[in-house]
Design an enzyme around this catalytic site. Structure first.
Site, mmCIF file in Angstrom:
data_model
loop_
_atom_site.group_PDB
_atom_site.id
_atom_site.type_symbol
_atom_site.label_atom_id
_atom_site.label_comp_id
_atom_site.label_asym_id
_atom_site.label_seq_id
_atom_site.Cartn_x
_atom_site.Cartn_y
_atom_site.Cartn_z
ATOM 1 N N GLU A 1 0.852 -1.189 0.000
ATOM 2 C CA GLU A 1 0.000 0.000 0.000
ATOM 3 C C GLU A 1 0.884 1.233 0.000
ATOM 4 O O GLU A 1 1.755 1.369 0.861
ATOM 5 C CB GLU A 1 -0.900 0.037 1.243
ATOM 6 C CG GLU A 1 -2.161 -0.758 1.110
ATOM 7 C CD GLU A 1 -3.117 -0.503 2.266
ATOM 8 O OE1 GLU A 1 -4.268 -0.932 2.151
ATOM 9 O OE2 GLU A 1 -2.717 0.120 3.275
ATOM 10 N N ASP B 1 -5.697 9.605 9.680
ATOM 11 C CA ASP B 1 -4.400 9.061 10.064
ATOM 12 C C ASP B 1 -3.905 9.650 11.371
ATOM 13 O O ASP B 1 -4.140 10.821 11.680
ATOM 14 C CB ASP B 1 -3.382 9.312 8.945
ATOM 15 C CG ASP B 1 -3.687 8.481 7.714
ATOM 16 O OD1 ASP B 1 -3.473 7.255 7.785
ATOM 17 O OD2 ASP B 1 -4.156 9.032 6.707
#
Length: 265
Positions: A48, A59
């Site tokens: 990824e 995040d």
């Protein structure tokens, strides 16, 4: 069968797929390419790549800082495609998934984005902040170039949305094992097990689990129930910590990747 689907199809029954995450362009684009090579050598089945963005709301601090560094360095979506294309010159088996936010894709344009992703060798796309109900247009375009559209499922995802996701998702389902942002601390394996069973009743796709997996021990526990183990913050943290010593950075990332991939396969 897509390259991403084949990764899961070809994986032996008791061997789980290892999906490491790194931020594209962190400590330089050449460094990203070298990290990708190291990850493959140490057991990565899918990589990824985080696409730099200035407001990574899903995040945690470690990955957010990596986005700040790459945005400051001017890393663009086109740069990400360049790295993937270079990687594809020597590797045609490891699947590549781009994980990021909608704004850079909208700026690039849906069709140009899909074309560039396909031409560079991208296999899957995950858009963190795109509601599935608004994703049909992009899905059609990605389908047209053979790219899988991956979606997040959280512990709070309702059954009705799972039913809808079954009609639009492809490649695999990314189950967010924690309520919160990437890099969160507490992993409740009973919660993970319960929700994986719930997802399997509705969606016939492999399930990867991410958020909260920091080391080989937590990876092994999750692998008992998931089809894939996704590790991001721990790896990105090593890139940050050893940014001034690339040799040590590559060694540390390789060691952690090998430790995780070995224990889940």
């Amino acid at each position: 069968m897509s390259r991403l689907s084949r990764v899961f199809f070809d994986s032996p029954k008791n061997h789980k797929v290892f999906i490491p995450f790194i931020t594209a362009g962190d400590s330089g684009l050449d460094n990203t390419f070298e990290l990708m090579q190291v990850l493959v050598k140490n057991g990565a089945d899918v990589i990824e790549l985080g696409v730099p963005f200035s407001d990574p709301m899903a995040d945690g601090p470690v990955i957010s800082r990596s986005y700040e560094r790459t945005v400051k360095d001017g890393v663009s979506l086109s740069d990400v495609f360049t790295v993937v294309k270079k990687f594809r010159q020597t590797n045609n088996t490891t699947a590549i998934v781009l994980m990021g936010y909608l704004n850079p894709i909208e700026v690039f344009g849906y069709q140009p984005f899909a074309n560039a992703a396909s031409e560079s060798g991208v296999d899957g796309v995950l858009v963190v902040d795109m509601p599935p109900e608004e994703a049909y247009g992009l899905k059609q375009i990605l389908d047209g170039v053979g790219i899988n559209f991956i979606f997040l499922v959280a512990p709070t995802t309702m059954d009705e949305r799972l039913v809808f996701l079954a009609t639009i998702a492809s490649g695999f389902i990314y189950f967010v094992s924690l309520k919160g942002v990437t890099g969160a601390e507490y992993l409740d394996i009973n919660l993970v097990k319960t929700h994986i069973l719930r997802i399997r009743q509705v969606i016939d796709l492999p399930i990867g689990v991410g958020f909260g997996i920091k080391d080989a021990i937590s990876a092994k526990i999750v692998s008992e129930y998931a089809d894939a183990v996704i590790v991001g913050s721990s790896l990105v943290g090593l890139v940050e910590r050893y940014a001034n010593d690339r040799t040590k950075m590559l060694a540390k990332v390789g060691y952690l990747a090998n430790e995780i991939s070995t224990i889940i396969k």
